[in-house]
Design an enzyme around this catalytic site. Structure first.
Site, mmCIF file in Angstrom:
data_model
loop_
_atom_site.group_PDB
_atom_site.id
_atom_site.type_symbol
_atom_site.label_atom_id
_atom_site.label_comp_id
_atom_site.label_asym_id
_atom_site.label_seq_id
_atom_site.Cartn_x
_atom_site.Cartn_y
_atom_site.Cartn_z
ATOM 1 N N ARG B 297 67.308 30.398 55.512
ATOM 2 C CA ARG B 297 66.618 30.654 54.451
ATOM 3 C C ARG B 297 67.441 31.390 53.309
ATOM 4 O O ARG B 297 67.553 31.973 52.204
ATOM 5 C CB ARG B 297 65.441 30.935 54.671
ATOM 6 N N TYR B 437 65.444 22.033 50.263
ATOM 7 C CA TYR B 437 66.199 22.466 51.782
ATOM 8 C C TYR B 437 65.691 24.118 52.407
ATOM 9 O O TYR B 437 65.658 25.005 51.978
ATOM 10 C CB TYR B 437 66.897 21.633 52.171
ATOM 11 N N GLU B 438 65.476 23.974 53.971
ATOM 12 C CA GLU B 438 65.368 24.734 54.438
ATOM 13 C C GLU B 438 63.750 25.110 53.923
ATOM 14 O O GLU B 438 63.658 26.823 54.204
ATOM 15 C CB GLU B 438 66.442 26.159 54.435
ATOM 16 N N GLY B 439 62.888 25.177 53.865
ATOM 17 C CA GLY B 439 61.615 24.861 53.604
ATOM 18 C C GLY B 439 61.765 25.503 51.444
ATOM 19 O O GLY B 439 62.238 25.489 51.277
ATOM 20 N N GLN B 444 58.511 28.716 51.657
ATOM 21 C CA GLN B 444 58.199 29.838 50.867
ATOM 22 C C GLN B 444 57.104 30.768 51.255
ATOM 23 O O GLN B 444 56.959 31.601 51.316
ATOM 24 C CB GLN B 444 59.621 30.072 49.664
#
Lengths: 596, 596
Positions: B297, B437-439, B444
């Site tokens: 992240r 992506y990655e949340g 977040q």
């Protein structure tokens, strides 16, 4: 990938907000009764949704292509355009004298929105043709009108605007194309034009290029530009097509979006000269081109609203279908993501901005009808000033908001949004041109600051602000929680706008760079305040109808909730923008070129 | 299409803002002297600019492709990745014990930024490998570390993260992949994983898949997920490669951007089962995966900063080269468009946001080094809390701002920006994945609201706010026009942030949907306030150096002017955001699902 036109919202705005009854009462607008308008919109919605919308994604995946000077449009475009012309859709707002339906702009505007929601790439061809029709109606000779107008309005032929040259983007002073008089009333045109939308295609028998060029003794700069008709095929005296003219497409662009619409490089006169005729008088080309451009600018604003609506519908559908994660308030299993607060916030943001921009554009269209048709010249003039003030806002703000809305549309889809076959990404790519062509947002903002605000000392803006204050008073009188919340933000927004208008008028001469450093921010501020004002008006009307027990309660309550959202989330940015404009100009020009 | 890393700004931030000297004094960070760091950054800048940056546009035009289960990466990627590994760049922040350089995160962070500015598509492979290394360092057995770490750190092998399944996007509770113990310590893994970045490629000898799956008796939901190593090729006892494992790439996605990076659908166990080994303990997979995700992240935040910087450099170059229209203040002929106020405003907006996000990220990296290396456990703990608070902001805000910056970058190019060969559009397309992506940004923001703010009653946020107040006092003491302008906006921004923290803490339990309706807005508010705070700190430091007659005056003055711009134009949005969060939650959930 479907599109269902929001006819209910459109009719609400046309009837209740933009005042169709008053427009219908204007001379020349007698056909535009509420019943006729509803029928036109429903028929248009069907055409846009059933015929055009299904072509949009395939057209992106298999764009138009160039081969040996010819351009082949995406599958189905040719057939759909034939149906479009035959059904009379090109002629909605054009005179019955030349085969049009002669309906007001207030009726044509939702039709343009629907076609663009269905496919911007497809709708660009009629949009440019509309511009050519407007220019010929205003400045064309009777002979030119006789030759071209009926064929353009029937969709048999199409029109283009040829402004840009490689060395001259937005700066038309640098146009170098030449037009040499032949002594018989015709001219030979030479030059290269780029970024010509539908400059070449296979959807019509002939293409009517309207071309800016300089005659041999023309003065330098923008005062030496004339406008010429240069048809792809010459037209015989009997109206039949003659020889191929010396205007050729040498390539088309590989673009980020609107890929189905060919963007041509046109070469005029490489084989002896392209034959053309002068439109109006020499050296007045820019003035005539502005007629096309102003029509086209408003139309591009509608493109922004159309693509935003399409992206919104797609996001809503996905959010209802996609089941993932438990409800925050507690649920046994995963729920449709529309129940998650941030997804809801994204959808409301898309919805509120789209509805706000639509409300403002339709109101502007109604004002334009008053400017054209009212019996009293003074009323016409006042409305023309109002309309001209709104055009850069409709164009600039509706397109800027479409970037935000289409981006949010991808975001609602999560990872799937990034996959091209989902289709959300196309809207994000397509929308990106809208803040650029027909004058970038900065050019709209320059127009707003200079011709539309400074020139009349802010009088038009102030007249609008006075009307906004009346709306604030109405909200206060309603006194509900929602009305008061909207009123608070509208009051703050109006105050911010008034400050900025004063700032522009006061500083225009003494700090021109400072004022123009805030021009786009002023346009954005005007967009949210005008949009917020119209949303506030819809909330008032909805509340009045609810109180009277009229109409569809769920629809009316949704209008109020969306207006409230707009006020809290969109209009609330007004004071920050005011501060950036008034306090922030110093920082914009602080660095020297070397420091970048 | 060139990229020149802003090493001067990076070193200024590392040394002056993030406190390299203090980091260098931490146990285990002795190698990170100012001289070494400067040499590392300059060498990395050369590699990124000369080797990787030229691959970016060709890789977009000729993406990686799938054929018969194999993936062939874009031209030059394989060779560049070999050079990358051999030069030791994969190992910058990893332990010397396994062949890394063992440098602090504060040094690795600019290296990651540079690689991503050069090419996000290329940099994704090392980014995912970094995550795999982190997970194995934390949870791997000694045997696993011995087999995998050296080869991952040398760039001989690469790593992947296998979370997502078709039915389960962000909701890992729905993971269905199965892992069946074989009785010999190994497992057979079965299932389908999608969106696997570099899940298959030709740049390394082996690919180490880290896969989430359920063992037969695992509990439901996220508490029943375990993490497995499933290598593409099995590894023999002597470290040589053995048989091809039953993990196969069945297709790759056709994406909006980052096209050179393959995004794979992986099928595990279609031919009897993919052999894997358990990482750490059963059912603790999510915890380990979060180690990878937290590293990733932060890295994705750096991707946002990298692509923003690249887009900014490109726009500046175009604005200096493109000559069009006269200067507003009067000039004989047309001038470079960088002289036009709105172009200047756009460039300043790109620059200020990029520099603000970079300053915050580097400061966060320094805090992470304190959290890992400080001798005092209490100091480590306090810094860990601070770092964890900042991670969702660095990820969420840096990527959201990259959408704005890359969009503005296209706009600066006008019509040319929409033509793919110009290259500006690629950044706009590439950046769009970063908020997903990655949340996603919403994920977040949920993390920021829940784990990072509500859980400690806002204590960490309030500690930061106390530090911001000290910066405000310093600005007031300087007392210059710029310092006071920055102070005014920072004070307003800090007050807005404090209000929102109080609102979140107070309402988290009683109005959870209302609080989460404002979660992304809270994240954005935190982004501009923290970014504005760090910009204010750079202005203070720059002023101190100017007063002392130290350093490059033009560079230092530009830092002050950019900080002023940030305050006036970016930070000034804080109060509007506060109002939308605190007053606007009601409107978000007001409609029923049917009303959409």
């Amino acid at each position: 990938m479907s599109y269902v036109a929001p006819v209910k919202d459109m009719l609400f705005l046309i009837n209740e907000l933009a005042g169709l009854a008053e427009v219908n009462a204007l001379p020349g607008c007698e056909d535009a009764t509420a019943e006729t308008v509803e029928a036109v919109l429903e028929e248009n919605a069907k055409f846009a949704g059933e015929v055009v919308a299904p072509l949009n994604f395939p057209g992106d995946q298999a764009p138009s292509y160039w081969k040996d000077g010819e351009v082949f449009t995406s599958k189905g475009f040719k057939e759909a355009f034939k149906m479009f012309g035959e059904a009379g859709w090109q002629g909605v707002q054009h005179p019955q004298e030349f085969g049009g339906q002669g309906l007001p702009k207030l009726v044509a505007t939702p039709c343009i929105e629907m076609l663009n929601a269905a496919s911007i790439s497809f709708a660009l061809c009629p949009l440019l043709t509309d511009g050519a029709i407007e220019a010929l109606l205003t400045a064309g000779s009777d002979e030119q009108k006789a030759i071209y107008l009926e064929n353009l309005i029937s969709g048999k032929w199409t029109g283009t605007m040829n402004l840009t040259e490689p060395q001259a983007g937005s700066d038309l002073a640098m146009v170098r194309s030449r037009a040499v008089p032949q002594g018989d009333g015709t001219y030979k045109v030479f030059g290269t034009k780029i970024f010509i939308t539908y400059g070449e295609h296979d959807m019509a028998e002939n293409i009517v290029h309207l071309v800016l060029a300089r005659t041999p003794d023309a003065p330098e700069g923008v005062k030496g530009i004339s406008l010429f008709i240069v048809p792809k095929f010459l037209v015989n005296a009997d109206g039949t097509l003659g020889a191929r003219n010396d205007a050729h497409c040498v390539s088309i662009e590989h673009k980020l979006g609107i890929k189905a619409s060919p963007t041509a490089v046109l070469q005029f006169g490489d084989n002896g000269g392209a034959l053309g005729t002068l439109v109006g008088e020499e050296n007045r080309g820019l003035e005539y081109m502005f007629i096309m451009m102003n029509a086209a600018r408003f139309g591009v604003g509608m493109q922004g609203i159309g693509v935003a609506e399409r992206a919104y519908q797609k996001a809503v559908q996905y959010a209802k279908d996609r089941v993932q994660s438990r409800d925050l308030a507690g649920s046994a299993g995963p729920v449709a993501i529309i129940n998650h607060p941030d997804v809801r916030r994204m959808l409301m943001s898309m919805r509120a901005q789209t509805e706000g921009a639509r409300a403002l554009a339709y109101v502007a269209a109604g004002i334009s009808d008053f400017a054209h048709h009212h019996a009293d010249a003074a009323v016409r003039k006042a409305n023309q000033a109002k309309y001209e003030y709104l055009v850069p806002i409709v164009k600039g703000w509706s397109t800027e908001m479409s970037l935000d809305v289409t981006s949010t549309g991808v975001q609602v889809h999560g990872g799937m949004g990034f996959i091209e076959e989902t289709g959300a990404a196309q809207h994000y790519r397509d929308a990106k041109i809208l803040t650029i062509y027909e004058g970038t947002t900065a050019i709209q903002a320059n127009d707003l600051v200079g011709r539309k605000t400074s020139r009349d000392g802010g009088a038009t803006a102030k007249a609008f602000i006075a009307d906004m204050r009346a709306t604030e008073a109405q909200l206060a009188a309603i006194g509900s929680v929602d009305a008061l919340a909207i009123q608070r933000q509208l009051t703050a927004g109006t105050a911010a706008l008034e400050d900025v208008v004063d700032y522009v008028v006061t500083n225009f001469k003494q700090d021109i760079k400072g004022v123009f450093a805030g021009s786009v921010l002023y346009l954005k501020l005007a967009g949210i305040v005008f949009g917020g004002w119209q949303m506030a008006r819809t909330a008032i009307i909805a509340q009045q109808k609810l109180d009277a027990g009229e109409g569809d309660a769920a629809f009316l309550k949704a209008k109020i909730a969306t207006a409230r959202y707009f006020a809290d989330h969109i209009l609330s940015a007004a004071q920050g923008l005011r501060s950036a404009i008034v306090d922030g100009s110093a920082g914009v020009m602080a660095l020297s070129e070397d420091q970048f």
